[in-house]
Design a protein around this motif. Structure first.
Motif, short mmCIF file in Angstrom:
data_model
loop_
_atom_site.label_atom_id
_atom_site.label_comp_id
_atom_site.label_asym_id
_atom_site.label_seq_id
_atom_site.Cartn_x
_atom_site.Cartn_y
_atom_site.Cartn_z
N ASP A 173 0.84 -1.19 0.00
CA ASP A 173 0.00 0.00 0.00
C ASP A 173 0.88 1.25 0.00
OD1 ASP A 173 -1.94 -1.88 0.28
OD2 ASP A 173 -2.52 -1.34 2.32
N SER A 196 -7.77 4.99 -2.88
CA SER A 196 -7.31 4.40 -1.63
C SER A 196 -5.86 4.01 -1.77
CB SER A 196 -8.15 3.15 -1.28
OG SER A 196 -7.72 2.03 -2.05
N GLN A 220 -7.71 -1.97 -8.17
CA GLN A 220 -7.31 -2.46 -6.85
C GLN A 220 -6.56 -3.76 -7.05
OE1 GLN A 220 -10.52 -2.64 -4.00
NE2 GLN A 220 -9.40 -4.00 -2.63
N ASP A 234 -12.59 -0.93 -5.23
CA ASP A 234 -11.91 0.27 -5.71
C ASP A 234 -11.60 0.23 -7.20
OD1 ASP A 234 -12.01 1.30 -3.18
OD2 ASP A 234 -9.97 0.70 -2.65
#
Length: 1023
Positions: A173, A196, A220, A234
């Motif tokens: 991430d 995100s 995502q 996402d």
């Protein structure tokens, strides 16, 4: 040619043991000035590797770019015939995933680093770069932590407005992902679309008719060593109508498929900006079209050929002129002319796995495509394409053979295995364009048999292991456990075979061959049967053995097979000692042939590290070096270790390695203990103290991932994942540098042996400052001078107007730093004269030196150093003895001397004629001029028998017959055309030519001893 030698020969020719020379106080590092003139040599193959991004220029129809995923940015200015790298040495990133050229100023080009088609082996980038001079210079413009950039879009009329679609960290991430915008040419960036830390932007397009309108997709996804996982809430399609300031989601609009969604590709038609196409990964996925700018959608095609392995493709492109024409890229390249309903036109490109294309907005016949073979150009709408014959080759490992010269072999991503000679073969094609397959497949290890280098063992995905005999073409599959697998998770496989699994011979017993799944396997009967000699040597964590791919599409082939033995190192000292390392972070050792194994993993090597290479020292039992990496768990730091006690204790040895230069391979020199070479994600390093300190060995090597390296004979050989094979030739300076010799103003390095007919003798020397002159003398075993070479210039530049075969021997250079001089193993040539034009002969080139012991003496000022070296026989020769070659040399010297006699006679004749003609200028007495002219006529006739005096240009011997001197020189050329015993024909013709020459010389001596003295007397009386 360059120097090659066998290691045992080197050891016998040293003046005193090398180890004794190296017993000096250790140092942290050496000043690079001592070796900075060493050069890496790229040997090919000229076979392109993967590209994800390409672009052209509307204003310059012959100018295109493509980004190589490990090879930098490449440019052509002639429509794709010739390509050249343009970012080497200027950027700190080898993987270029996105390229964009400004339409209004083609000198402005933006590039983005990293790969977003997340296959198992990818290279990350370090943000954005820009050029304003067509690629001559580059500077970084930010977004460094994006790591993977999918798209760059430039405003069609304002090159300062640029948008970037950044996927972000593939392995973890992070916040620096999404869509970014700059309005000042990249000086400042604003994040305008962010979903995100788990999702980034996968595609981006500008509406050319209204540049305030943009479309983007977010994806995502993440990747780990053991899996990829894509899809989720996402994953969305977006639209902005105000130049990216705000965005509206389109994926919930009528006609779009229900979730879950995965990767989405998007395009807008310049011919009708209300028409959009999207390629959508979903359970009900396919090609979707909107005719109202995204308000509503309709599925037009669900062929799996367009959406298979969606994570690797999902690219769609609109024709700039025709609203009905759209292209979709996948393994193959498809075109639709009915609005995306049928993709029934398959476009043939040079390579499969298609990732990007650019179409000229003003001429849809012009396009460039990017695929797993590189970039390729078409100017006729895809009917024909340019070749992908450049060196962006992606190799997984490298191995060398025991051929002379040795061959270099590796497996190329999305291609075949390939082996090529390390140095040129006169009887083969141009180096880099010539090679041969050795079995196996795109991903595997390769090894050749230690006793028969033409037998290769090569692996590939699915556990394939072949034995290939190059001499016969016979190939055989000798898999340990031939249970094929694909689409299955690792947990259900009885044997877990990684995409790149080890295949290694015992260096002690050439009958023993090893390979590895999660177990170590051994064969002693050439693969007819295999014995398991270990338990599972991995962590085998169930969490790492599961399904890979994502919520919608699975992808399980070999790269995701985890918890395997990834590195194996049978001992050089004990046949029962074997070191093993796993791709999940364990290192184990057996000292009884596999009966028992001990876990010797360093305490600070984290779980889920990939142990890439274990290299046991040839010089010290119990000493080994390990290179491991963790970039696939978002840790890009180097992990390099050393043990001196069979793994009881370990030392982490990373001082001097730059951040982000994670280690892929480490090897110790085969001659000098503690001289280490390290291959990293960004280049090469060297250590002179067993890894305590590292320093760059990049030299002229471009930034490229070094997947593996080996030390072979006198060289370091690299296998890169983006720029093919590289060789650092003749590393004697690295082997012989010590703190003591560095204090000297001059250093002459011990040369390695030469191989007659294969490699020259290379003499390397270091000068602290530029000197006035240097001298190199080659002596035979008795100390008799063979040849002397003197130099007084810092650079040797041969006259380009003189053909190579007619040039004088090269001269040694006097530049500060490292210099090298090559002796071509030839004795001095025959006497020659100015303007000589011969065919089939080169009298300037002397006879080839016979086998035996030699000495070389180097002198610079007051410094002088002498070393012995050998000229050895080419081991490829069959039925040829040392006595044969000595006989050839002796005969060649006799012929050379006769060449000199003939040519000296021509020189003498011309000198006498000139003197007579000068003397007659003031004399009119016929009693003198008549006999003088008669004499001149006689010696001129002899000259014309010895040499074709009508020759004025190189092709004249086709018009005017060659004469005696040419024939004598030509018979030596015939004699020395190969290394062999002289033929009877050479002896016969030479004897005939000697007789003819003797006759001419007798006639000349008769004139010179009889008529010339009388003429001289008359001339003297007249004075």
């Amino acid at each position: 040619m360059k120097n090659r030698y066998l290691i045992f020969i080197l050891l016998t020719c040293l003046a005193f043991p090398l180890s004794a020379q190296l017993q000096t106080t250790p140092v942290n590092s050496y000043d690079q000035k001592f070796f900075d003139k060493l050069k890496w040599r790229n040997i090919g193959p000229a076979r392109g590797g993967r590209s994800l991004g390409a672009a052209g220029s509307p204003g310059r129809p012959n100018e295109y770019y493509f980004g190589a995923t490990g090879g930098g940015l490449w440019k052509t200015t002639d429509g794709g015939t010739e390509w050249a790298p343009v970012t080497d040495g200027q950027i700190s990133c080898s993987s270029i995933g996105a390229v964009a050229v400004a339409e209004t100023n083609p000198d402005i080009v933006y590039i983005g680093g990293g790969e977003t088609q997340l296959r198992g082996s990818i290279t990350q980038g370090d943000g954005m770069y820009k050029t304003t001079d067509g690629g001559k210079t580059w500077h970084a413009i930010g977004l460094k932590e994006t790591q993977a950039i999918a798209r760059i879009r430039i405003h069609p009329t304002n090159p300062d407005i640029v948008y970037v679609a950044a996927l972000g960290h593939p392995y973890g991430d992070n916040e620096e992902r999404g869509v970014f915008k700059s309005i000042d040419g990249g000086n400042f960036w604003k994040k305008v679309l962010y979903v995100s830390p788990k999702a980034g932007a996968a595609d981006l397009i500008i509406d050319r008719t209204n540049p305030k309108v943009l479309y983007a997709s977010t994806w995502q996804v993440y990747r780990k060593t053991w899996k990829m996982w894509g899809g989720g809430p996402d994953c969305k399609l977006w639209k902005s109508e105000n130049a990216g300031e705000t965005w509206t989601e389109l994926t919930k609009n009528p006609g779009m498929p229900d979730g879950p969604l995965g990767k989405i590709g998007i395009t807008v038609s310049p011919a009708d900006n209300r028409r959009l196409w999207a390629i959508v990964e979903a359970n009900d996925g396919g090609v979707y079209r909107s005719d109202d700018a995204g308000a509503t959608w309709k599925k037009t095609n669900d062929d799996r050929k367009l959406r298979q392995r969606a994570f690797y493709y999902s690219r769609i492109y609109a024709d700039p002129f025709d609203r009905e024409t759209v292209y979709c890229l996948n393994v193959e390249f498809f075109k639709s002319t009915d609005g995306g309903i049928k993709f029934d036109q398959r476009i043939e490109v040079p390579h499969g796995d298609n990732h990007d294309m650019w179409i000229d907005p003003n001429n849809p016949q012009r396009m460039i495509a990017a695929n797993d073979g590189g970039g390729t150009v078409s100017v006729n709408g895809g009917k024909t394409w340019t070749a992908e014959d450049y060196i962006t080759t992606q190799l997984y490992h490298v191995t060398t053979t025991n051929h002379v010269p040795y061959h270099v072999a590796g497996a190329q991503q999305d291609n075949t295995t390939i082996a090529i000679p390390s140095d040129g073969w006169d009887n083969m094609n141009v180096l880099g364009n010539w090679g041969y397959e050795v079995g196996g497949g795109e991903s595997g290890y390769i090894t050749s048999h230690p006793l028969n280098p033409d037998i290769y063992y090569a692996g590939s995905q699915g556990a394939l292991l072949t034995r290939y005999d190059r001499t016969t073409g016979q190939v055989r599959d000798i898999q340990v456990y031939p249970r094929f697998f694909s689409g299955e998770e690792a947990s259900v496989l009885p044997e877990r075979w990684q995409w790149t699994y080890p295949i290694v011979f015992s260096p002690i017993d050439p009958k023993i061959l090893y390979t590895c799944s999660q177990h170590v396997w051994k064969t002693t009967d050439d693969g007819q049967s295999w014995e398991q000699i270990s338990p599972d040597l991995t962590y085998a964590d169930p969490e790492t053995l599961g399904i890979s791919g994502g919520i919608i599409t699975r992808d399980m082939n070999g790269p995701e097979i985890y918890a395997t033995v990834f590195a194996l190192a049978p001992s050089y000292h004990d046949v029962n000692t074997i070191w093993a390392g796993s791709d999940d972070g364990k290192i184990q050792l057996t000292r009884n042939g596999g009966k028992n194994w001990t876990d010797i993993t360093p305490k600070d090597l984290p779980k889920n590290s990939v142990v890439a290479i274990i290299d046991e020292s040839r010089h010290s039992a119990g000493t080994a070096y390990v290179a491991a990496f963790r970039y696939q768990v978002d840790d890009r730091q180097p992990y390099v270790y050393r043990t001196k006690d069979y793994g009881k204790t370990w030392t982490k040895i990373i001082t001097g390695i730059k951040d982000g230069h994670f280690a892929r391979s480490v090897r110790e020199d085969i001659v000098r203990p503690g001289l280490l070479f390290l291959g990293t994600e960004h280049g090469a390093y060297v250590s002179f103290n067993a890894g305590d300190n590292w320093q760059p060995l990049q030299l002229n090597l471009p930034d490229t991932p070094i997947r593996d390296l080996v030390v072979k004979d006198n060289d370091v050989v690299l296998g890169t994942h983006g720029r093919g094979f590289w060789i650092l030739d003749d590393i004697q300076p690295l082997r012989q540098l010590t703190p003591d010799v560095m204090k000297q103003n001059a250093i002459f390095f011990q040369p390695a042996d030469a191989i007659r007919g294969v490699s020259d003798a290379i003499f390397q020397y270091y000068l602290s400052v530029k000197t006035d002159s240097v001298k190199i003398e080659v002596l035979d075993a008795q100390g008799k001078l063979v040849e002397i070479f003197k130099g007084d210039k810092p650079e040797y530049k041969p006259d380009p107007n003189i053909p190579r075969w007619e040039r004088e021997p090269a001269k040694p250079t006097t530049a500060s730093g490292l210099n090298a001089f090559s002796w071509n193993l030839r004795y001095p040539g025959a006497t020659v004269f100015e303007g000589m034009i011969l065919w089939g002969a080169n009298p300037k080139s002397g006879p080839k030196a016979p086998l035996g012991k030699y000495q070389v003496r180097f002198t610079s000022g007051s410094y002088s150093q002498t070393y012995p070296f050998n000229v050895t026989i080419d081991p490829n020769l069959k039925g040829i003895t040392e006595a044969d070659l000595k006989e050839t040399f002796d005969l060649a010297m006799k012929i050379r001397d006769k060449e000199s006699e003939a040519n000296q006679a021509v020189i003498q004749i011309r000198k006498i004629r000139k003197q007579i003609e000068e003397g007659l200028k003031t004399i009119n007495d016929p009693t003198i001029t008549a006999p003088a002219k008669d004499l001149v006529g006689k010696i001129t006739s002899i000259e014309e028998d010895l040499y074709q005096t009508k020759n004025r240009s190189s092709q004249d011997p086709l018009n005017f017959p060659i004469k005696l001197g040419n024939r004598i020189s030509a018979v030596r050329r015939s004699l020395e055309s190969g290394d062999a015993k002289p033929t009877a024909g050479v002896y016969k013709v030479f004897a005939e030519l000697i007789k003819e020459l003797d006759g001419e010389l007798v006639k000349l001596n008769t004139v010179l001893n009889g008529e010339l003295p009388n003429l001289n007397q008359k001339l003297n009386l007249k004075k």
